[in-house]
Design a protein around this motif. Structure first.
Motif, PDB file in Angstrom:
ATOM      1  N   GLU A 139      51.330 -65.812  27.259  1.00 25.07           N
ATOM      2  CA  GLU A 139      52.287 -64.678  28.775  1.00 25.07           C
ATOM      3  C   GLU A 139      51.806 -64.186  29.874  1.00 25.07           C
ATOM      4  N   GLU A 164      49.967 -66.511  31.650  1.00 29.12           N
ATOM      5  CA  GLU A 164      50.409 -67.826  32.442  1.00 29.12           C
ATOM      6  C   GLU A 164      51.535 -67.844  32.720  1.00 29.12           C
ATOM      7  N   ARG A 165      52.483 -67.602  31.357  1.00 32.41           N
ATOM      8  CA  ARG A 165      54.413 -68.001  31.672  1.00 32.41           C
ATOM      9  C   ARG A 165      54.371 -66.860  33.220  1.00 32.41           C
ATOM     10  N   LEU A 166      53.754 -65.249  33.363  1.00 29.27           N
ATOM     11  CA  LEU A 166      53.997 -64.292  33.905  1.00 29.27           C
ATOM     12  C   LEU A 166      53.249 -64.935  35.292  1.00 29.27           C
ATOM     13  N   ARG A 197      53.153 -67.722  35.989  1.00 33.50           N
ATOM     14  CA  ARG A 197      53.511 -68.970  36.840  1.00 33.50           C
ATOM     15  C   ARG A 197      55.110 -68.715  37.288  1.00 33.50           C
ATOM     16  N   GLU A 198      55.595 -67.948  36.465  1.00 31.32           N
ATOM     17  CA  GLU A 198      56.930 -67.095  37.448  1.00 31.32           C
ATOM     18  C   GLU A 198      56.759 -66.551  38.728  1.00 31.32           C
ATOM     19  N   SER A 199      55.847 -65.638  38.464  1.00 33.78           N
ATOM     20  CA  SER A 199      55.299 -65.014  39.786  1.00 33.78           C
ATOM     21  C   SER A 199      54.994 -66.219  41.455  1.00 33.78           C
ATOM     22  N   ASP A 202      56.332 -69.409  41.628  1.00 39.55           N
ATOM     23  CA  ASP A 202      57.591 -69.537  41.991  1.00 39.55           C
ATOM     24  C   ASP A 202      58.117 -68.891  42.718  1.00 39.55           C
ATOM     25  N   THR A 203      58.397 -67.502  42.244  1.00 40.00           N
ATOM     26  CA  THR A 203      59.352 -66.630  43.047  1.00 40.00           C
ATOM     27  C   THR A 203      58.398 -65.936  44.320  1.00 40.00           C
ATOM     28  N   ARG A 217      59.562 -69.229  46.803  1.00 38.03           N
ATOM     29  CA  ARG A 217      61.335 -69.492  46.647  1.00 38.03           C
ATOM     30  C   ARG A 217      61.419 -68.559  47.817  1.00 38.03           C
ATOM     31  N   THR A 257      48.485 -66.062  44.335  1.00 38.63           N
ATOM     32  CA  THR A 257      48.874 -66.307  42.642  1.00 38.63           C
ATOM     33  C   THR A 257      48.094 -67.220  42.307  1.00 38.63           C
TER      34      THR A 257
END
Length: 125
Positions: free
Chosen positions: A2, A4-6, A8-10, A12-13, A16, A28
């Motif tokens: 979880e 790692e997923r968070l 990676r999402e952070s 990407d955000t 962007r 990050t």
């Protein structure tokens, strides 16, 4: 998983919204690299730390404590993955003088590794 997923999402955000060379992207990347290391995957961390270091250097210059900390993390990671040449290069590039931003860095050593971490603290001098 979880965490790692968070992260990676952070990442990407932040890429962007702020662009690939924003300092928050570097922070990050550094956090994700340290997580990968903790999971037993230090090779995955090396490229992330190199990218984070390049962003930090471009943003802050060579004497900022974030640059020193990221450089230390990269050096330690290269040592862990068995890249003595990369470790030696990282050590040579690490700032040897105190930063000029009101923070001083202190190296902490142990007998097992040359460099464990940099501890940055507010200067009271």
């Amino acid at each position: 998983e979880e965490a790692e997923r968070l992260l990676r999402e952070s990442l990407d955000t932040r890429r962007r919204q702020s662009g690939d060379e924003h300092p928050e992207v570097a922070v990050t990347l550094n956090a994700l690299a340290m997580l990968m290391r903790a999971k037993g995957e230090p090779p995955a961390s090396v490229d992330m730390l190199r990218e984070a270091l390049a962003i930090m250097r471009k943003t802050y210059g060579e004497t900022h404590p974030n640059v020193a900390t990221t450089q230390a993390n990269l050096g330690e990671m290269l040592h862990e993955v068995g890249d003595p040449g990369g470790f030696a290069d990282a050590e040579r590039q690490r700032p040897s003088h105190p930063p000029t931003c009101g923070v001083r860095c202190r190296e902490l050593h142990n007998n097992d590794r040359r460099l464990v971490t940099l501890s940055c603290i507010r200067s009271t001098d």
